[in-house]
Scaffold this active site. Structure first.
Site, PDB file in Angstrom:
ATOM      1  CD  GLU A 166      -2.892  -0.910   2.727  1.00 58.86           C
ATOM      2  OE1 GLU A 166      -3.690  -0.206   2.587  1.00 58.86           O
ATOM      3  OE2 GLU A 166      -2.287  -1.710   3.408  1.00 58.86           O
ATOM      4  CG  LEU A 195      31.240  15.628  23.254  1.00 59.36           C
ATOM      5  CD1 LEU A 195      30.441  14.288  23.615  1.00 59.36           C
ATOM      6  CD2 LEU A 195      30.791  16.904  23.839  1.00 59.36           C
ATOM      7  CD  GLU A 212      22.460  11.874  25.094  1.00 59.54           C
ATOM      8  OE1 GLU A 212      22.737  12.011  23.881  1.00 59.54           O
ATOM      9  OE2 GLU A 212      22.036  12.754  25.705  1.00 59.54           O
ATOM     10  CE  LYS A 247      32.728   9.776  21.337  1.00 63.02           C
ATOM     11  NZ  LYS A 247      33.358   9.359  20.029  1.00 63.02           N
ATOM     12  CG  ASP A 289      32.726   4.534  15.418  1.00 65.85           C
ATOM     13  OD1 ASP A 289      33.203   5.691  15.311  1.00 65.85           O
ATOM     14  OD2 ASP A 289      33.405   3.406  15.325  1.00 65.85           O
ATOM     15  CD  GLU A 338      28.123  10.466  15.355  1.00 63.62           C
ATOM     16  OE1 GLU A 338      27.739  11.862  15.745  1.00 63.62           O
ATOM     17  OE2 GLU A 338      29.148  10.134  15.247  1.00 63.62           O
ATOM     18  CE1 TYR A 351      22.665  19.666  24.319  1.00 61.10           C
ATOM     19  CE2 TYR A 351      22.828  21.203  22.631  1.00 61.10           C
ATOM     20  CZ  TYR A 351      22.993  20.935  24.213  1.00 61.10           C
ATOM     21  OH  TYR A 351      22.831  22.063  25.076  1.00 61.10           O
ATOM     22  CE  LYS A 402      37.436   7.891  21.665  1.00 64.65           C
ATOM     23  NZ  LYS A 402      37.072   7.742  20.075  1.00 64.65           N
ATOM     24  CB  CYS A 439      53.963  -6.578 -11.053  1.00 61.49           C
ATOM     25  SG  CYS A 439      52.767  -7.799 -10.573  1.00 61.49           S
ATOM     26  CB  CYS A 495      54.182 -10.303 -14.222  1.00 59.08           C
ATOM     27  SG  CYS A 495      53.710  -8.260 -14.269  1.00 59.08           S
ATOM     28  CB  CYS A 522      50.244  -5.295 -11.997  1.00 54.53           C
ATOM     29  SG  CYS A 522      51.030  -6.157 -13.600  1.00 54.53           S
ATOM     30  CB  CYS A 534      50.009  -9.846 -14.461  1.00 56.55           C
ATOM     31  SG  CYS A 534      50.470  -9.701 -12.668  1.00 56.55           S
TER      32      CYS A 534
HETATM   33 ZN   LIG Z   1      51.720  -8.217 -12.645  1.00 60.32          ZN
END
Ligand SMILES: [Zn+2]
Length: 692
Positions: free
Chosen positions: A36, A84, A113, A115, A117, A172, A225, A313, A407, A410, A425, A431
């Site tokens: 719907e 902070l 609260e 935190k 990340d 955040e 906040y 932390k 490389c 190769c 490479c 290679c």
């Molecule tokens: Zn290579």
């Protein structure tokens, strides 16, 4: 429909959809079905298309994205975005509380609260409408990312209730683990570098130019906040203002506690240090805020951070170990990835022996030396990561880790693409790890699914000079394979026959998977499907211009250019020609020939509503299996409207006006003699709203 009717209908639909969005994403209590919801959204999009003068920037249709931001405008913050100060121990928290008690001579309550990340965002509302979303930037000014932020379902575009006319919410933006894992999976498929953690992925996503891609990546937002002139005249405490904000439509975490003592605070901290592993997103600590606005004002700010708040932390799960050596791996697209070999060490329950070093910049940034004692962490990351070096333990005469110039496989001189940190490479055809990597990708399960060939056998056949590309596989014969062996693999009768059989069987693998199997850079499983849906066969894809390809929904310019580059390379063209000659599918299958009686041949159906025995796709498939055709809009050419529950009123009106018969699911089942269980499939109710 008159202009005025359209305006009213658009306003009503917008309001209703925003309310359903709130019920679904903020309250997690949907009151209508996804179907719907989709129908209403579809109707709104159609009306907005027809009457563009009524398209509001806060319309729920904006959530699917579509806007492109070429350049993010730099905007000055009305209130600076401070950071902070951090704390890491109970003593730090005690110091913080003692310090503020010197300025405040009464009881202090703390709002504790999570935190999050992710990355902080400033959301500015004017008269209840999201006016602007700005990143932190340097704290004084940030980037305007409004178009992208509008696609985040948990950011209200329009508020409800008695909100103030002008204010700002701080929040955040996070990428939930589920979205993060999905994104990295797709990047593995496309051969792109992985995001190290959800925070980086969220930051990268918010700065994408294409808001449709942002919408697809499913970011989330939590507000923590509120800022407004004279805020303290309306609310006494921070907690109160957040609870009000929740009612206006903001996503405010339920995991908050008012604490009055260090003990209570630490109960909260210790609980979440453990329980955070069950959250669907990453947090890296706890934030304490003085709850009373009056007390917050009395405490004030330092130049960098408020004196009334502090972050605690969590200890990252980290450990020191020795960097023994560095491998430089070559991917199938030629990307060189440095990988650290570590002295084995136990970390978060698993033994860690390797860590990613990302790229050259990463090695330089840490000034890594062989034998260094490095700190390794495992947070939300999938691969352990080096986050630091203990310089005190560096051995005299230790040699710096140098990124290879050639490389390792190769010997070709490495190249760098403009604006990228990665080295490549360029020897794509000669290679070995690139060549083998492409063949391994070709036979993999989601591509051609040639299970009887594996990495070991591919390596053997490559070393024996029998295969140098995917097309060579189809020149293999039983006689060529039988009897081959070394100390790891041997091709006995059965093995050889199985491989030949599997190769033969792979000739029926549908075009979209063949296209994916070719291993075009940036063309993963989903993109391949999307391209094939638009183009009937490989020749059409090869002829398509970059503009045409990038015009396909979800295929951007980067992908389009990879496709073009792939088919401009004569080596690839030759492989494609040979695979074609071998009999692989390079065109979309004709409409599947059905064993069902073609009782609906020549009839066109429009399907609308929800059905008891079929999903919407299922009932459409049943129509086609019986020779009928589906159409999305009702016209004079429509033979039947097949109506389920909740059929759209507009559709009904139109069908009646045109005199098109409306039939029920039961009528339909009688038409086809109803015994087609295999096409019935109810959709997963937990599926995300599909939006179109
Ligand atoms: Zn290579």
């Amino acid at each position: 429909m008159t202009k005025e009717e359209a305006r009213q209908r658009i306003a009503a639909l917008s309001e209703e959809l925003e309310r359903h969005n709130y019920n679904y994403y903020i309250l997690a209590k949907p009151t209508i079905s996804d179907y719907e919801f989709d129908m209403k959204l579809e109707e709104l999009a159609r009306l907005e298309h027809e009457f563009p003068e009524f398209l509001s920037p806060s319309s729920p249709t904006q959530r699917v994205g579509g806007g492109i931001t070429k350049e993010f405008k730099s905007v000055k913050h009305r209130y600076p975005m401070l950071s902070l100060s951090n704390s890491y121990s109970k003593e730090d928290i005690e110091d913080f509380i003692n310090r503020l008690k010197k300025s405040i001579d009464e009881d202090v309550e703390f709002c504790c609260e999570l935190k999050f990340d992710g990355l902080s965002i400033s959301l500015q509302y004017e008269n209840g409408v999201l006016a602007r979303a700005v990143t932190r930037g340097d704290g004084t000014q940030g980037d305007d990312v409004t178009t992208n932020v509008k696609t985040i379902r948990t950011v209200p575009l329009k508020l409800q209730g008695d909100y103030p006319p002008f204010f700002e919410m701080r929040g955040e933006i996070v990428m939930p683990y589920e979205s993060f894992d999905k994104l990295n999976e797709q990047r593995v498929e496309a051969g792109d570098d992985l995001f190290a953690n959800p925070r980086n992925a969220a930051a990268g996503t918010l700065k994408l130019q294409d808001s449709k891609e942002v919408a697809r990546r499913r970011l989330d937002n939590y507000c923590y906040y509120m800022m407004m002139d004279g805020l303290e005249d309306h609310y006494q405490t921070h907690y109160e203002s957040l609870q009000a904000a929740k009612k206006w439509g903001f996503n405010v975490s339920n995991y908050m506690a008012i604490c009055k003592s260090v003990e209570e605070i630490f109960d909260f901290i210790n609980y979440w240090d453990e329980a955070r592993h069950q959250l669907p997103f990453a947090i890296d600590g706890i934030v304490l805020k003085v709850n009373s606005y009056k007390q917050q004002q009395a405490l004030g700010f330092t130049a960098k951070s408020p004196k009334w708040a502090i972050a605690y932390k969590f200890k990252a799960e980290e450990v020191e170990t020795e960097l023994q050596s560095v491998d430089f791996q070559v991917g199938r697209h030629g990307t060189i990835t440095p990988v650290a070999n570590l002295a084995p060490v136990l970390l978060a329950g698993t033994t860690v022996k390797r860590a990613t070093l990302n790229n050259e910049d990463f090695i330089r940034q840490f000034d890594l030396h062989y034998g260094d004692t490095v700190t390794v962490v495992k947070g939300g990351e999938i691969i352990p990561k080096i986050i630091g070096i203990n310089f005190d333990k560096r051995q005299a005469g230790a040699l710096p880790v140098e990124f290879v110039k050639t490389c390792p496989a190769c010997g070709a001189e490495l190249i760098q693409h403009e604006g990228e940190a990665a080295w490549y490479c360029p020897n794509a055809q000669g290679c070995p790890p690139q060549v083998k990597g492409r063949i391994e990708h070709f036979i993999s399960r989601k591509a051609m699914n040639i299970e009887s060939l594996g990495e070991g056998k591919i390596e053997f056949l490559y070393d024996a000079g029998l295969i140098k590309n995917a097309a060579d596989l189809y020149d293999l014969t039983y006689d060529k394979l039988f009897g081959l062996s070394n100390d790891k693999v041997s091709f006995k009768e059965k093995t050889a026959q199985n491989i030949i059989d599997a190769l033969e069987k792979s000739k029926t693998v549908p075009f979209e998977r063949v296209l994916f199997a070719l291993g075009i850079r940036n063309v993963g499983e989903v993109v391949a499907k999307t391209i094939v849906a638009e183009y009937h066969d490989i020749d059409a894809i090869m002829k398509a211009s970059v503009e045409e390809l990038s015009a396909i929904n979800t295929v951007g310019e980067v992908i389009a250019m990879s496709v073009k580059a792939f088919f401009e390379n004569p080596v690839n063209l030759n492989i494609v020609e040979r695979l074609k000659a071998a009999g692989l599918q390079f065109a979309k299958a004709e409409e599947p020939t059905s064993d069902k009686p073609q009782v609906l041949a020549g009839k066109t159906f429009v399907v609308s509503g929800v059905f008891a025995h079929y999903s919407r796709d299922g009932i459409k498939a049943a129509i086609e299996a019986h020779g009928g055709k589906n159409s999305s809009s009702i016209s004079g050419k429509t033979d039947y409207v097949l109506a389920g529950d909740n059929m759209g009123p507009e559709k009904r009106k139109k069908a009646e006006a045109l005199g098109v018969p409306i039939i029920s699911e039961t009528d339909f089942e009688q038409m086809i003699g109803s015994s087609n269980q295999e096409t019935k499939r109810k959709e997963d109710p937990k599926q995300q709203l599909s939006l179109f």
